[in-house]
Motif scaffolding. Structure first.
Motif, PDB file in Angstrom:
ATOM      1  N   THR A  29       0.850  -1.192   0.000  1.00  0.00           N
ATOM      2  CA  THR A  29       0.000   0.000   0.000  1.00  0.00           C
ATOM      3  C   THR A  29       0.885   1.241   0.000  1.00  0.00           C
ATOM      4  O   THR A  29       1.922   1.238   0.659  1.00  0.00           O
ATOM      5  CB  THR A  29      -0.918   0.038   1.243  1.00  0.00           C
ATOM      6  N   PRO A  30       0.526   2.302  -0.701  1.00  0.00           N
ATOM      7  CA  PRO A  30      -0.590   2.323  -1.636  1.00  0.00           C
ATOM      8  C   PRO A  30      -0.325   1.429  -2.842  1.00  0.00           C
ATOM      9  O   PRO A  30       0.819   1.097  -3.141  1.00  0.00           O
ATOM     10  CB  PRO A  30      -0.681   3.789  -2.047  1.00  0.00           C
ATOM     11  N   ARG A  31      -1.381   1.057  -3.517  1.00  0.00           N
ATOM     12  CA  ARG A  31      -1.290   0.198  -4.686  1.00  0.00           C
ATOM     13  C   ARG A  31      -0.849   1.029  -5.893  1.00  0.00           C
ATOM     14  O   ARG A  31      -1.407   2.081  -6.162  1.00  0.00           O
ATOM     15  CB  ARG A  31      -2.677  -0.416  -4.922  1.00  0.00           C
ATOM     16  N   PHE A  32       0.175   0.522  -6.610  1.00  0.00           N
ATOM     17  CA  PHE A  32       0.654   1.192  -7.815  1.00  0.00           C
ATOM     18  C   PHE A  32       0.053   0.520  -9.045  1.00  0.00           C
ATOM     19  O   PHE A  32       0.187  -0.696  -9.210  1.00  0.00           O
ATOM     20  CB  PHE A  32       2.180   1.121  -7.926  1.00  0.00           C
ATOM     21  N   VAL A  33      -0.590   1.296  -9.882  1.00  0.00           N
ATOM     22  CA  VAL A  33      -1.214   0.780 -11.104  1.00  0.00           C
ATOM     23  C   VAL A  33      -0.576   1.464 -12.305  1.00  0.00           C
ATOM     24  O   VAL A  33      -0.457   2.692 -12.334  1.00  0.00           O
ATOM     25  CB  VAL A  33      -2.735   1.034 -11.113  1.00  0.00           C
ATOM     26  N   LEU A  34      -0.170   0.678 -13.290  1.00  0.00           N
ATOM     27  CA  LEU A  34       0.364   1.229 -14.535  1.00  0.00           C
ATOM     28  C   LEU A  34      -0.679   1.107 -15.627  1.00  0.00           C
ATOM     29  O   LEU A  34      -1.111   0.008 -15.965  1.00  0.00           O
ATOM     30  CB  LEU A  34       1.636   0.480 -14.958  1.00  0.00           C
ATOM     31  N   VAL A  35      -1.088   2.252 -16.166  1.00  0.00           N
ATOM     32  CA  VAL A  35      -1.931   2.266 -17.362  1.00  0.00           C
ATOM     33  C   VAL A  35      -0.982   2.446 -18.540  1.00  0.00           C
ATOM     34  O   VAL A  35      -0.408   3.521 -18.729  1.00  0.00           O
ATOM     35  CB  VAL A  35      -2.968   3.402 -17.313  1.00  0.00           C
ATOM     36  N   GLN A  36      -0.780   1.383 -19.304  1.00  0.00           N
ATOM     37  CA  GLN A  36       0.201   1.372 -20.378  1.00  0.00           C
ATOM     38  C   GLN A  36      -0.506   1.406 -21.733  1.00  0.00           C
ATOM     39  O   GLN A  36      -1.263   0.506 -22.072  1.00  0.00           O
ATOM     40  CB  GLN A  36       1.074   0.122 -20.292  1.00  0.00           C
ATOM     41  N   ALA A  37      -0.249   2.445 -22.502  1.00  0.00           N
ATOM     42  CA  ALA A  37      -0.839   2.536 -23.840  1.00  0.00           C
ATOM     43  C   ALA A  37      -0.296   1.425 -24.727  1.00  0.00           C
ATOM     44  O   ALA A  37       0.888   1.066 -24.650  1.00  0.00           O
ATOM     45  CB  ALA A  37      -0.545   3.895 -24.461  1.00  0.00           C
ATOM     46  N   LEU A  38      -1.158   0.875 -25.565  1.00  0.00           N
ATOM     47  CA  LEU A  38      -0.707  -0.125 -26.528  1.00  0.00           C
ATOM     48  C   LEU A  38       0.277   0.521 -27.491  1.00  0.00           C
ATOM     49  O   LEU A  38       0.102   1.661 -27.925  1.00  0.00           O
ATOM     50  CB  LEU A  38      -1.901  -0.685 -27.301  1.00  0.00           C
ATOM     51  N   ALA A  39       1.339  -0.205 -27.818  1.00  0.00           N
ATOM     52  CA  ALA A  39       2.390   0.332 -28.678  1.00  0.00           C
ATOM     53  C   ALA A  39       2.798  -0.709 -29.704  1.00  0.00           C
ATOM     54  O   ALA A  39       2.564  -1.912 -29.530  1.00  0.00           O
ATOM     55  CB  ALA A  39       3.599   0.758 -27.836  1.00  0.00           C
ATOM     56  N   LYS A  40       3.411  -0.243 -30.768  1.00  0.00           N
ATOM     57  CA  LYS A  40       3.789  -1.151 -31.848  1.00  0.00           C
ATOM     58  C   LYS A  40       4.986  -2.004 -31.441  1.00  0.00           C
ATOM     59  O   LYS A  40       5.727  -1.685 -30.514  1.00  0.00           O
ATOM     60  CB  LYS A  40       4.109  -0.372 -33.110  1.00  0.00           C
ATOM     61  N   GLY A  41       5.161  -3.099 -32.201  1.00  0.00           N
ATOM     62  CA  GLY A  41       6.262  -4.000 -31.901  1.00  0.00           C
ATOM     63  C   GLY A  41       6.082  -4.616 -30.528  1.00  0.00           C
ATOM     64  O   GLY A  41       4.982  -4.958 -30.125  1.00  0.00           O
ATOM     65  N   ASP A  42       7.187  -4.729 -29.816  1.00  0.00           N
ATOM     66  CA  ASP A  42       7.115  -5.318 -28.476  1.00  0.00           C
ATOM     67  C   ASP A  42       7.344  -4.268 -27.393  1.00  0.00           C
ATOM     68  O   ASP A  42       7.647  -4.614 -26.252  1.00  0.00           O
ATOM     69  CB  ASP A  42       8.133  -6.444 -28.343  1.00  0.00           C
ATOM     70  N   ARG A  43       7.177  -2.986 -27.727  1.00  0.00           N
ATOM     71  CA  ARG A  43       7.493  -1.945 -26.753  1.00  0.00           C
ATOM     72  C   ARG A  43       6.567  -1.969 -25.548  1.00  0.00           C
ATOM     73  O   ARG A  43       7.008  -1.738 -24.408  1.00  0.00           O
ATOM     74  CB  ARG A  43       7.463  -0.571 -27.428  1.00  0.00           C
TER      75      ARG A  43
END
Length: 244
Positions: free
Chosen positions: A77-91
Protein backbone atom coordinates in the motif's frame (compact mmCIF):
# COMPACT_ATOMS: atom_id res chain seq x y z
CA UNK A 1 19.08 -17.36 -4.42
CA UNK A 2 16.67 -20.31 -4.64
CA UNK A 3 14.59 -20.75 -7.79
CA UNK A 4 10.99 -19.61 -7.44
CA UNK A 5 7.90 -21.33 -8.87
CA UNK A 6 4.18 -20.57 -8.81
CA UNK A 7 1.39 -23.07 -8.22
CA UNK A 8 -2.17 -22.81 -6.91
CA UNK A 9 -1.37 -25.71 -4.54
CA UNK A 10 0.88 -23.37 -2.56
CA UNK A 11 -2.16 -21.55 -1.20
CA UNK A 12 -3.04 -24.20 1.39
CA UNK A 13 0.32 -25.96 1.84
CA UNK A 14 1.87 -26.08 5.31
CA UNK A 15 5.35 -27.07 6.58
CA UNK A 16 5.81 -30.81 6.14
CA UNK A 17 3.38 -31.05 3.21
CA UNK A 18 4.33 -32.41 -0.19
CA UNK A 19 3.57 -30.26 -3.25
CA UNK A 20 3.95 -31.34 -6.86
CA UNK A 21 4.69 -29.16 -9.88
CA UNK A 22 3.28 -30.50 -13.13
CA UNK A 23 2.81 -29.36 -16.72
CA UNK A 24 4.79 -26.37 -17.98
CA UNK A 25 5.98 -25.45 -14.48
CA UNK A 26 7.52 -28.92 -13.96
CA UNK A 27 9.14 -28.90 -17.39
CA UNK A 28 10.62 -25.48 -16.75
CA UNK A 29 11.91 -26.55 -13.33
CA UNK A 30 13.42 -29.90 -14.39
CA UNK A 31 14.37 -29.50 -18.05
CA UNK A 32 15.19 -25.78 -18.24
CA UNK A 33 16.36 -24.83 -14.76
CA UNK A 34 17.56 -28.38 -13.98
CA UNK A 35 16.55 -28.49 -10.33
CA UNK A 36 17.96 -31.45 -8.45
CA UNK A 37 16.90 -33.54 -5.46
CA UNK A 38 17.73 -31.81 -2.14
CA UNK A 39 17.91 -28.40 -3.85
CA UNK A 40 16.23 -25.55 -1.96
CA UNK A 41 13.47 -23.73 -3.88
CA UNK A 42 10.63 -21.36 -3.08
CA UNK A 43 6.98 -21.60 -4.10
CA UNK A 44 4.11 -19.14 -4.14
CA UNK A 45 0.50 -18.86 -5.22
CA UNK A 46 0.89 -15.36 -6.63
CA UNK A 47 -1.46 -14.02 -3.94
CA UNK A 48 0.94 -13.52 -1.06
CA UNK A 49 1.76 -17.07 0.09
CA UNK A 50 5.49 -17.79 0.23
CA UNK A 51 6.89 -21.28 0.87
CA UNK A 52 10.42 -22.52 1.44
CA UNK A 53 10.81 -26.07 0.16
CA UNK A 54 13.28 -28.81 -0.75
CA UNK A 55 13.09 -30.88 -3.94
CA UNK A 56 12.43 -34.57 -3.30
CA UNK A 57 12.00 -35.77 -6.90
CA UNK A 58 12.57 -34.15 -10.29
CA UNK A 59 11.43 -35.22 -13.78
CA UNK A 60 10.25 -33.12 -16.74
CA UNK A 61 6.66 -34.19 -16.04
CA UNK A 62 6.59 -33.77 -12.26
CA UNK A 63 8.74 -32.12 -9.63
CA UNK A 64 7.96 -32.96 -6.01
CA UNK A 65 8.95 -30.77 -3.09
CA UNK A 66 8.58 -30.85 0.69
CA UNK A 67 7.54 -27.58 2.35
CA UNK A 68 9.84 -26.46 5.17
CA UNK A 69 8.43 -23.02 6.02
CA UNK A 70 5.44 -20.82 5.20
CA UNK A 71 4.94 -17.06 5.28
CA UNK A 72 2.31 -14.69 3.93
CA UNK A 73 3.11 -11.27 2.49
CA UNK A 74 0.51 -8.51 2.73
CA UNK A 75 -0.25 -6.56 -0.46
CA UNK A 76 1.65 -3.31 -0.82
CA UNK A 77 0.00 0.00 0.00
CA UNK A 78 -0.59 2.32 -1.64
CA UNK A 79 -1.29 0.20 -4.69
CA UNK A 80 0.65 1.19 -7.81
CA UNK A 81 -1.21 0.78 -11.10
CA UNK A 82 0.36 1.23 -14.53
CA UNK A 83 -1.93 2.27 -17.36
CA UNK A 84 0.20 1.37 -20.38
CA UNK A 85 -0.84 2.54 -23.84
CA UNK A 86 -0.71 -0.13 -26.53
CA UNK A 87 2.39 0.33 -28.68
CA UNK A 88 3.79 -1.15 -31.85
CA UNK A 89 6.26 -4.00 -31.90
CA UNK A 90 7.12 -5.32 -28.48
CA UNK A 91 7.49 -1.95 -26.75
CA UNK A 92 4.39 -2.30 -24.62
CA UNK A 93 5.42 -5.84 -23.68
CA UNK A 94 8.84 -4.60 -22.59
CA UNK A 95 7.10 -1.95 -20.48
CA UNK A 96 4.88 -4.55 -18.82
CA UNK A 97 7.82 -6.85 -18.09
CA UNK A 98 9.96 -4.11 -16.54
CA UNK A 99 7.08 -2.69 -14.51
CA UNK A 100 6.39 -6.11 -13.03
CA UNK A 101 10.01 -6.68 -12.06
CA UNK A 102 10.10 -3.24 -10.44
CA UNK A 103 7.02 -3.74 -8.27
CA UNK A 104 3.84 -2.55 -10.01
CA UNK A 105 0.67 -4.00 -8.44
CA UNK A 106 -1.67 -3.92 -11.44
CA UNK A 107 -1.49 -3.17 -15.15
CA UNK A 108 -4.18 -1.76 -17.44
CA UNK A 109 -3.76 -1.87 -21.24
CA UNK A 110 -4.93 1.44 -22.74
CA UNK A 111 -6.24 1.83 -26.28
CA UNK A 112 -5.09 5.44 -26.63
CA UNK A 113 -6.07 7.68 -29.52
CA UNK A 114 -2.55 7.59 -30.95
CA UNK A 115 -1.87 3.88 -30.31
CA UNK A 116 -0.58 2.34 -33.52
CA UNK A 117 -1.34 -1.13 -32.18
CA UNK A 118 -5.07 -1.94 -32.05
CA UNK A 119 -6.58 -4.74 -29.99
CA UNK A 120 -10.15 -4.28 -31.19
CA UNK A 121 -10.50 -7.79 -32.62
CA UNK A 122 -7.83 -9.54 -30.55
CA UNK A 123 -8.20 -8.26 -27.00
CA UNK A 124 -8.40 -11.75 -25.48
CA UNK A 125 -5.17 -12.79 -27.19
CA UNK A 126 -3.40 -9.61 -26.16
CA UNK A 127 -4.50 -9.91 -22.53
CA UNK A 128 -3.39 -13.54 -22.40
CA UNK A 129 0.01 -12.55 -23.76
CA UNK A 130 0.46 -9.76 -21.21
CA UNK A 131 -0.64 -12.03 -18.35
CA UNK A 132 1.95 -14.61 -19.34
CA UNK A 133 4.66 -11.95 -19.46
CA UNK A 134 3.62 -10.63 -16.04
CA UNK A 135 3.56 -14.10 -14.48
CA UNK A 136 7.05 -14.95 -15.75
CA UNK A 137 8.47 -11.56 -14.77
CA UNK A 138 7.01 -11.88 -11.27
CA UNK A 139 8.60 -15.31 -10.87
CA UNK A 140 11.93 -13.97 -12.11
CA UNK A 141 11.74 -11.13 -9.57
CA UNK A 142 10.70 -13.52 -6.74
CA UNK A 143 7.50 -11.61 -6.06
CA UNK A 144 4.91 -12.96 -3.62
CA UNK A 145 2.13 -11.14 -5.48
CA UNK A 146 1.61 -11.40 -9.24
CA UNK A 147 0.21 -8.14 -10.61
CA UNK A 148 -3.29 -8.18 -12.05
CA UNK A 149 -3.68 -7.42 -15.76
CA UNK A 150 -7.06 -5.80 -16.14
CA UNK A 151 -9.26 -5.42 -19.21
CA UNK A 152 -8.51 -2.98 -22.02
CA UNK A 153 -9.39 0.61 -21.05
CA UNK A 154 -10.53 3.50 -23.21
CA UNK A 155 -9.81 7.12 -22.37
CA UNK A 156 -13.33 7.50 -20.92
CA UNK A 157 -12.47 4.76 -18.42
CA UNK A 158 -9.39 6.68 -17.29
CA UNK A 159 -11.41 9.86 -16.89
CA UNK A 160 -13.78 8.03 -14.53
CA UNK A 161 -10.81 6.56 -12.67
CA UNK A 162 -9.40 10.03 -12.04
CA UNK A 163 -12.36 10.67 -9.75
CA UNK A 164 -11.42 7.92 -7.30
CA UNK A 165 -7.65 7.37 -7.63
CA UNK A 166 -4.54 9.53 -7.61
CA UNK A 167 -3.86 9.61 -11.35
CA UNK A 168 -0.47 10.84 -12.54
CA UNK A 169 -0.11 11.28 -16.30
CA UNK A 170 3.46 11.17 -17.59
CA UNK A 171 3.76 14.10 -19.98
CA UNK A 172 7.14 15.61 -21.03
CA UNK A 173 5.67 19.11 -21.34
CA UNK A 174 4.28 19.16 -17.78
CA UNK A 175 5.63 21.84 -15.45
CA UNK A 176 5.60 19.61 -12.35
CA UNK A 177 8.17 16.87 -11.81
CA UNK A 178 7.09 13.46 -10.57
CA UNK A 179 9.67 13.74 -7.76
CA UNK A 180 7.80 16.80 -6.44
CA UNK A 181 4.55 14.90 -5.89
CA UNK A 182 5.64 11.26 -5.56
CA UNK A 183 5.77 11.28 -1.76
CA UNK A 184 2.38 12.94 -1.27
CA UNK A 185 -0.08 10.87 0.73
CA UNK A 186 -2.43 8.86 -1.43
CA UNK A 187 -5.16 9.10 1.26
CA UNK A 188 -5.83 5.40 0.91
CA UNK A 189 -6.25 5.71 -2.84
CA UNK A 190 -4.25 3.76 -5.36
CA UNK A 191 -1.63 5.62 -7.39
CA UNK A 192 -2.20 5.31 -11.13
CA UNK A 193 0.56 6.08 -13.64
CA UNK A 194 -0.59 6.76 -17.20
CA UNK A 195 1.94 6.22 -20.00
CA UNK A 196 1.11 7.22 -23.56
CA UNK A 197 1.99 5.54 -26.87
CA UNK A 198 4.89 6.32 -29.22
CA UNK A 199 3.32 9.52 -30.53
CA UNK A 200 2.44 10.80 -27.08
CA UNK A 201 -0.94 11.40 -25.49
CA UNK A 202 -3.34 13.38 -27.68
CA UNK A 203 -4.12 16.95 -26.50
CA UNK A 204 -7.82 16.18 -26.10
CA UNK A 205 -6.99 13.19 -23.92
CA UNK A 206 -4.66 15.25 -21.74
CA UNK A 207 -7.35 17.91 -21.35
CA UNK A 208 -10.03 15.37 -20.42
CA UNK A 209 -7.81 13.66 -17.85
CA UNK A 210 -6.67 16.91 -16.30
CA UNK A 211 -10.25 18.22 -16.09
CA UNK A 212 -11.23 15.02 -14.24
CA UNK A 213 -8.56 15.58 -11.58
CA UNK A 214 -5.48 13.83 -12.98
CA UNK A 215 -2.11 15.55 -12.59
CA UNK A 216 0.31 15.93 -15.47
CA UNK A 217 3.89 15.24 -14.39
CA UNK A 218 7.25 14.81 -16.07
CA UNK A 219 10.19 12.62 -15.20
CA UNK A 220 12.98 15.00 -16.12
CA UNK A 221 14.44 16.96 -19.00
CA UNK A 222 14.60 14.01 -21.42
CA UNK A 223 11.79 12.23 -23.25
CA UNK A 224 11.64 8.51 -22.52
CA UNK A 225 10.22 5.80 -24.75
CA UNK A 226 6.87 4.27 -23.89
CA UNK A 227 8.78 1.08 -23.04
CA UNK A 228 10.84 2.75 -20.30
CA UNK A 229 8.77 5.65 -18.92
CA UNK A 230 6.55 3.51 -16.70
CA UNK A 231 9.47 1.61 -15.22
CA UNK A 232 11.28 4.84 -14.42
CA UNK A 233 8.19 6.30 -12.75
CA UNK A 234 7.58 3.18 -10.66
CA UNK A 235 11.16 3.40 -9.43
CA UNK A 236 10.56 6.99 -8.30
CA UNK A 237 7.33 6.03 -6.52
CA UNK A 238 8.92 2.98 -4.87
CA UNK A 239 11.67 5.11 -3.37
CA UNK A 240 9.29 7.88 -2.30
CA UNK A 241 6.90 5.49 -0.55
CA UNK A 242 9.58 3.51 1.25
CA UNK A 243 9.38 0.31 -0.78
CA UNK A 244 13.06 0.70 -1.67
Amino acid sequence: MALHFVTDDAASAQPGDAVSLTGAEAHHAAAVRRVRVDEAVTLGDGRGVWLDAVVTASTPKQVDVRVTARAEAAPSTPRFVLVQALAKGDRDELAVQAATELGVDAIVPWQAARSVSRWDAKADKGLARWRTIVREAAKQAHRAWIPEVEGVARTADLVRLAGTAQVLVLEPSASVRLTEVAAEAADGREVVLVVGPEGGIAPEELAALESAGARLVRLGETVLRTSTAGAAAISVLSAAHGRW
